[in-house]
Structure formats: C-alpha cells, structure tokens
Motif scaffolding. Structure first.
Motif: not given
Length: 380
Positions: A27-28, A45-48, A104-110, A124-125
């Motif tokens: 899912d992510y 998850g990236g592929q899906r 539409r993406a919810s994005v977190v970059i650490d 994480i997307t």
C-alpha cells in the motif's frame, strides 16, 4: 542416512527483517534515494502504485514521478533540501504513473545520516486519490448548497421587493392613463408618453424580478423544443446582429417538455443578448440541446432523472472566476454602466428553477461562456 532440512530464514538478522518488511508492504511505495535523488531501492508498493518494476527506476532520478512543469521548476531538488535542512519533508501533490496518468500522493521524505554525513533519503509515498476526490466532492456539495441557500434568500427578498414595486408602478401607470385621456397633444402629452414608456419598462423589470423570485405565474404547456427554436430563430438572429454567426442545432427527437413558452423564449433571448454583448467585435453563438440523465446539483440527495438541457455557447471574452458565482443574482452585471440591468440571467435562473430545472454556467477568460438550462422530462 541423516535427513537434511532447508534452513529457515534467520529473523534475528536486522537487515533481513527490514528487507522482508519493505517487500511485504504493497500500500506504500518505500524506497531509498542517494543524496542527489537517484533511486537506490524499490519495493512492490512502488510497483503497484506507480507501475514501474525495479529495473525501470533503480539508478534514475525520482524527479520522473513529478509533473513536468514541477520538475522543470526544480521542485524535487527543493524537497530534498527541505528534508535535509528541516529534518523531514511532508506534503501532498500530484504525481505521475508509468502510463502517464496522475494520482494524488501523500509524500514523506526523511534524510539518512551516518556519522554526521548525509548518505541518502528514505521516501514514502501513498496513493490518496480516492480520499482526495471524496473530499473535493464533499466540498463542492457544500459550496453548491451554500450557493443554493444564498440564491433562495435573495429570491425571497427580491419577491417582496418586486411586489411592492409593482403596486407602486400600477398606481403610476393608472394615473398616467387618466391624465392622457384629458391631454391629447402638446408638450405635456409628449411628457406623459415618455413617462408611460418608462412605466412599461419598469413593469418589464418587475416581471423579471418576479420570475427570479418564483413569483411570476407560469402557464406551462407541451413544448417541442426544436419547433420553438425554429419559430424564434429569426428573432434571435436579428438580436445577435450581423457581426455574429448564430447556429441553432436542436434535434426533433428530444422528449416533449412542459414549459411556459413565452418565458422560455425570453430566457433564450436573454442568453443570446448576453453572448452578443460579450463579443462587441463579432463572434459565434451555438445553440444546441441534448437529453441526459443527471441530477439537480442544488438539491441535497437528489436522484438522477431524465432532463433536456438547452445550451447557449459563445466564444466571447468570458467571465472572471470571482464573478461566476454571482452572475444569476438580480442587478449584478459585469457590463459597463448603462449597458444592462443585471436582470437577464436572473430571469433565466428563476424561470428554470420555477420550471423544476437548474442552470449551469461554464466560462473561461478568453475562450467564452456556455450556459445550460436543464428542464426535467415530464413523467406521463
């Protein structure tokens, strides 16, 4: 002979645990970037979500997922800098799948630090398209409801004002008629005639106000829309003027409607005149009609039912976005002073609503305006 068994995966190995975790998430999109934004790992998850297999993206820049205009503006690099300097980057935005569609993406970059050195980023997307669209539909429904409530309140106020104004006009008109019986000629007679014409104009404005406020008595009758448009086409062409090409294409196979014929003709004439005024140097007006199943956007929990929608479209200068929510209000106009009363579109809106239908406006600056008046098909 001793039986051999296949060794089990050692879950005490932290790197193995992490790999199993990441590869189990669908899912992510969970992946790592190097300090310059090149993709180092890729999970199912990236592929899906994005459609790429690992071989397609590993070693390439993560900017490929951004909209072209955002990538050109340097947004991917800015987001990495924000993550590095502020400790995290969190946002929502539109991203691209492999097939070119948007989501539409919810994005977190650490940022990932090792011994004080930036060695990469964890990204994480999540695909939140369904949630975003549901929120947008809810907001639009709320805006439509507020607009409907505002127009209803204005309509009640207008109805009371129109009745009072009509009573005053009736007295003025009757007095002018009595005076005209005693004054047949001369300068005073001309003044009386001018006052009578002004009173007639005031009576017309009052009828338009009553139509908007749903206080005008309608006389519905079976109406063949194609026949009505054929009857008034010559009048519409004269009203549009020689500089404007007017085309009427209304099919004779449309369902019969139950409408006030005079008010329908007045509504179409008002729309054509509005389009004409939006094209002082000439242009085109298209009048079309279609049958469709839809629902009244101003009615909460409305159900789909058959409507016939008459459309008047021009290629004029269009209407500013901030004005589009007010164009159906009485006395509101974008025309110069003296060029319009601001009651034409309010008559269209009021007549359509009183007939059980609804009005739609679509306009874009520099490209023109389209007004749809949709009437319900009677159930026999």
């Amino acid at each position: 002979m001793a039986q051999t068994t296949k060794p089990k995966t050692d879950l005490r190995d932290e790197s193995r645990q992490f790999a199993l975790l990441v590869n189990s998430v669908t899912d992510y999109a969970l992946y790592m970037l190097d300090p310059t934004g090149l993709i180092q790992t890729w999970n199912p998850g990236g592929q899906r979500i994005k459609g790429y297999v690992a071989a397609d993206v590993v070693g390439t820049s993560f900017s490929r997922f951004y909209l072209p205009e955002e990538a050109e503006a340097g947004m991917p690099e800015r987001n990495l800098r924000t993550a590095a300097t502020e400790g995290r980057y969190v946002a929502e935005g539109w991203r691209l799948r492999q097939d070119g569609t948007r989501f539409r993406a919810s994005v977190v970059i650490d940022p990932i630090w090792e011994d004080g050195e930036l060695v990469g980023f964890a990204k994480i997307t999540r695909d939140i398209t369904e949630r975003f669209e549901a929120q947008e539909q809810l907001l639009q429904a709320q805006r439509d409801l507020l607009q409907a409530q505002k127009m209803e309140a204005i309509g009640k106020f207008t109805l009371g004002l129109a009745h009072d104004f009509n009573n005053l006009l009736t007295i003025v008109a009757n007095c002018l008629d009595l005076i005209s019986l005693k004054v047949k000629d001369g300068g005073v007679a001309k003044l009386i005639d001018t006052a009578q014409r002004a009173a007639e104009r005031g009576a017309l404005l009052t009828r338009q106000l009553l139509t908007f406020g749903k206080g005008q008595a309608l006389v519905p009758e079976p109406v063949d829309l194609a026949a009505i448009m054929a009857e008034c086409e010559a009048l519409l062409r004269r009203s549009a003027g020689d500089a404007i090409a007017l085309t009427v294409e209304v099919s004779r196979s449309l369902p019969t409607l139950s409408l006030d014929k005079a008010q329908l003709e007045a509504a179409v004439l008002n729309l054509v005149c509005n389009s004409r005024d939006a094209m002082p140097k000439g242009g085109t007006i298209f009048i079309t009609a279609s049958a469709r199943r839809t629902k009244d956007p101003s009615v909460a929990d409305a159900v789909e039912k058959p409507y016939v929608c008459l459309s008047v479209q021009d290629n004029g200068h269009g209407i500013e976005m901030e004005h589009q929510g007010r164009v159906f209000e009485p006395f509101f106009t974008t025309k110069p002073i003296g060029r319009g009363s601001g009651l034409g579109l309010s008559q269209v809106f009021g007549f359509t609503a009183q007939s059980g239908g609804f009005t739609e406006l679509q306009s874009e600056l520099g490209k023109g305006t389209r007004v749809n008046v949709c009437f319900p098909v009677p159930e026999y």
